[in-house]
Design a protein around this motif. Sequence first.
Motif, PDB file in Angstrom:
ATOM      1  N   ILE A 142     -27.851 120.945  47.340  1.00  0.00           N
ATOM      2  CA  ILE A 142     -27.599 122.168  48.107  1.00  0.00           C
ATOM      3  C   ILE A 142     -26.868 123.148  47.190  1.00  0.00           C
ATOM      4  N   PRO A 143     -27.506 124.238  46.800  1.00  0.00           N
ATOM      5  CA  PRO A 143     -26.822 125.244  45.982  1.00  0.00           C
ATOM      6  C   PRO A 143     -25.770 125.961  46.814  1.00  0.00           C
ATOM      7  N   ALA A 144     -24.578 126.129  46.233  1.00  0.00           N
ATOM      8  CA  ALA A 144     -23.464 126.735  46.975  1.00  0.00           C
ATOM      9  C   ALA A 144     -22.981 128.004  46.297  1.00  0.00           C
ATOM     10  N   HIS A 145     -23.876 128.687  45.606  1.00  0.00           N
ATOM     11  CA  HIS A 145     -23.580 129.988  44.999  1.00  0.00           C
ATOM     12  C   HIS A 145     -24.911 130.686  44.789  1.00  0.00           C
ATOM     13  N   ASP A 146     -24.938 132.013  44.935  1.00  0.00           N
ATOM     14  CA  ASP A 146     -26.201 132.753  44.864  1.00  0.00           C
ATOM     15  C   ASP A 146     -26.911 132.574  43.529  1.00  0.00           C
ATOM     16  N   SER A 147     -26.163 132.641  42.421  1.00  0.00           N
ATOM     17  CA  SER A 147     -26.790 132.502  41.105  1.00  0.00           C
ATOM     18  C   SER A 147     -27.324 131.093  40.893  1.00  0.00           C
ATOM     19  N   VAL A 148     -26.594 130.096  41.386  1.00  0.00           N
ATOM     20  CA  VAL A 148     -27.059 128.712  41.298  1.00  0.00           C
ATOM     21  C   VAL A 148     -28.311 128.524  42.150  1.00  0.00           C
ATOM     22  N   LEU A 149     -28.314 129.121  43.326  1.00  0.00           N
ATOM     23  CA  LEU A 149     -29.482 129.064  44.201  1.00  0.00           C
ATOM     24  C   LEU A 149     -30.710 129.625  43.495  1.00  0.00           C
ATOM     25  N   LEU A 150     -30.544 130.778  42.849  1.00  0.00           N
ATOM     26  CA  LEU A 150     -31.671 131.408  42.168  1.00  0.00           C
ATOM     27  C   LEU A 150     -32.177 130.528  41.035  1.00  0.00           C
ATOM     28  N   GLU A 151     -31.272 130.004  40.208  1.00  0.00           N
ATOM     29  CA  GLU A 151     -31.692 129.206  39.059  1.00  0.00           C
ATOM     30  C   GLU A 151     -32.317 127.885  39.476  1.00  0.00           C
ATOM     31  N   LEU A 152     -31.728 127.202  40.443  1.00  0.00           N
ATOM     32  CA  LEU A 152     -32.285 125.921  40.869  1.00  0.00           C
ATOM     33  C   LEU A 152     -33.639 126.093  41.556  1.00  0.00           C
ATOM     34  N   SER A 153     -33.769 127.157  42.350  1.00  0.00           N
ATOM     35  CA  SER A 153     -35.065 127.393  42.989  1.00  0.00           C
ATOM     36  C   SER A 153     -36.120 127.737  41.938  1.00  0.00           C
ATOM     37  N   ARG A 154     -35.715 128.455  40.893  1.00  0.00           N
ATOM     38  CA  ARG A 154     -36.653 128.782  39.799  1.00  0.00           C
ATOM     39  C   ARG A 154     -37.071 127.517  39.058  1.00  0.00           C
ATOM     40  N   GLN A 155     -36.095 126.696  38.705  1.00  0.00           N
ATOM     41  CA  GLN A 155     -36.414 125.471  37.971  1.00  0.00           C
ATOM     42  C   GLN A 155     -37.261 124.528  38.811  1.00  0.00           C
ATOM     43  N   LYS A 156     -37.010 124.493  40.122  1.00  0.00           N
ATOM     44  CA  LYS A 156     -37.827 123.659  40.994  1.00  0.00           C
ATOM     45  C   LYS A 156     -39.261 124.163  41.033  1.00  0.00           C
ATOM     46  N   PRO A 192     -38.234 129.553  49.189  1.00  0.00           N
ATOM     47  CA  PRO A 192     -39.015 129.663  47.951  1.00  0.00           C
ATOM     48  C   PRO A 192     -38.340 130.556  46.912  1.00  0.00           C
ATOM     49  N   TYR A 193     -38.659 130.314  45.649  1.00  0.00           N
ATOM     50  CA  TYR A 193     -38.050 131.060  44.547  1.00  0.00           C
ATOM     51  C   TYR A 193     -38.236 132.562  44.708  1.00  0.00           C
ATOM     52  N   GLU A 194     -39.413 132.991  45.129  1.00  0.00           N
ATOM     53  CA  GLU A 194     -39.666 134.429  45.244  1.00  0.00           C
ATOM     54  C   GLU A 194     -38.719 135.077  46.251  1.00  0.00           C
ATOM     55  N   THR A 195     -38.451 134.399  47.339  1.00  0.00           N
ATOM     56  CA  THR A 195     -37.480 134.914  48.309  1.00  0.00           C
ATOM     57  C   THR A 195     -36.093 134.985  47.687  1.00  0.00           C
ATOM     58  N   CYS A 196     -35.696 133.946  46.965  1.00  0.00           N
ATOM     59  CA  CYS A 196     -34.380 133.938  46.306  1.00  0.00           C
ATOM     60  C   CYS A 196     -34.280 135.042  45.267  1.00  0.00           C
ATOM     61  N   ARG A 197     -35.363 135.273  44.538  1.00  0.00           N
ATOM     62  CA  ARG A 197     -35.373 136.324  43.504  1.00  0.00           C
ATOM     63  C   ARG A 197     -35.185 137.709  44.127  1.00  0.00           C
ATOM     64  N   ILE A 198     -35.887 137.964  45.201  1.00  0.00           N
ATOM     65  CA  ILE A 198     -35.758 139.261  45.870  1.00  0.00           C
ATOM     66  C   ILE A 198     -34.357 139.430  46.443  1.00  0.00           C
ATOM     67  N   ALA A 199     -33.852 138.396  47.081  1.00  0.00           N
ATOM     68  CA  ALA A 199     -32.552 138.486  47.749  1.00  0.00           C
ATOM     69  C   ALA A 199     -31.404 138.659  46.762  1.00  0.00           C
ATOM     70  N   ARG A 200     -31.576 138.208  45.521  1.00  0.00           N
ATOM     71  CA  ARG A 200     -30.475 138.281  44.548  1.00  0.00           C
ATOM     72  C   ARG A 200     -30.222 139.702  44.080  1.00  0.00           C
ATOM     73  N   SER A 201     -31.179 140.578  44.241  1.00  0.00           N
ATOM     74  CA  SER A 201     -31.038 141.979  43.819  1.00  0.00           C
ATOM     75  C   SER A 201     -31.036 142.884  45.047  1.00  0.00           C
ATOM     76  N   LYS A 202     -29.986 143.699  45.178  1.00  0.00           N
ATOM     77  CA  LYS A 202     -29.921 144.628  46.319  1.00  0.00           C
ATOM     78  C   LYS A 202     -31.067 145.627  46.246  1.00  0.00           C
ATOM     79  N   SER A 203     -31.306 146.196  45.051  1.00  0.00           N
ATOM     80  CA  SER A 203     -32.345 147.220  44.935  1.00  0.00           C
ATOM     81  C   SER A 203     -33.719 146.633  45.237  1.00  0.00           C
TER      82      SER A 203
END
Length: 432
Positions: free
Chosen positions: A81-95, A108-119
């Motif tokens: 279970i990732p407990a930080h946004d950056s960790v969530l993004l990296e682990l979802s990418r590696q998965k 999914p990684y694509e959702t995490c990627r979009i959510a990590r950037s406000k813009s």
Amino acid sequence: MKTMLSKKNILVFPCGSEIGLEIYRSLEYSTHFRLVGGSSVDDHGRYVYKDYIGGIPNIENTNFIDAINKIVAERNIDCIIPAHDSVLLELSRQKSLGNISCEIMSSPYETCRIARSKSLTYKTLSGTVKTPQILKQEQIVDSDFPIFVKPDVGQGSKGALMVNDIEALKYQIMTDPTLLIMEYLPGKEYTVDCFTNRDGLLLFSEGRERVRIANGISVSSTTVEDKRFHELATAINKKLVFVGVWFFQVKESHGGDLVLLEVAPRIAGTMGLVRCKGVNLALLSLFNHFKQEVTIVENSYSITIDRALENRYKHNIKYGHVYIDLDDLIINKGKINTLLIMYIYQCINNDIAIHLITRHDGDLTATLKRFRIGSLFDEVIYVSTDKQKYEYIKHEDSIFIDDSYAERKIVQDKLSIPTFDAHMVEFLLDGN
């Protein structure tokens, strides 16, 4: 909800974040999951998680994935279970690349990627929900102030602030050129906690007002009913693919519209609010991830959460016996000290003997019966008026708990064992 055939081992990383601590509170009593906490830094998780792994490489370290996979293999980890946004993004990418040898509790990684950037979030959801107006520095005039600036990549409200004039804006942009310049939204701020099952169905959405914020974290929050929360959640859920827990934040504009601030596909530190209404989003997400059918059952009361720093301790005291006073300690102001009862049961769990040692003025048996605590003690010692308490302490591996300074001093002088007053007992409690 179906039960699983075997207990699953869950790694929470980084476990000392506010998110990691909420995950612990959500899952510590589950009979289906065993928690392992991991961190890159020596953080508070070491004081909370019974099974703790420190020194895990940072996600930017080239050895990170090898270190994670080694832990997964050695500890038979079923899911992280990732407990930080950056960790969530990296682990979802590696998965998504097939580089992680266990499950990741993540959308999914694509959702995490979009959510990590406000813009990128605003660009993706523009036209779906109301997003804030993004301003260009060269086009800003005096009438636009106050305005708001915030990092494009960040979490909570860290680094976000209101600026009131062009000089302040120039300074902030010079300090961090990546800041987004946004319209100022003056109204109340809300977080909407959500849950989407593995079939894409939005099963839960509930709003809470962020009443007080400290260091970017909502430390006071209360449940709020507003049908717009579910409408927004439904719209976002149709645009982005979520699996399990997620949340979004909105703020009221001058006209009262709810404007999107951010989306995050993870546990939030303040989700304890809905957990205490019966909706354990971390637990539901794990069941959902392991392909168990889940339903939402929520109590109907309103609730407010207020958070502050808490104390956890580690010590090197080894003891097998506790000698503990009764009056003005276990029984204080005519009531049971529940903290001490918690501690006594901790001792029972750890096979530590409890010796009640008292000068009680009255019928001791009747008092113990009245407060329903007579069966808690391995031994009940009544100290006569011509004796001192230290004379009854027969074990070298003992500690002594008494509200009387004089009693504690005599015991310490005569026996050289640790002594404690009631206010010190929190130090003796395990990290749960």
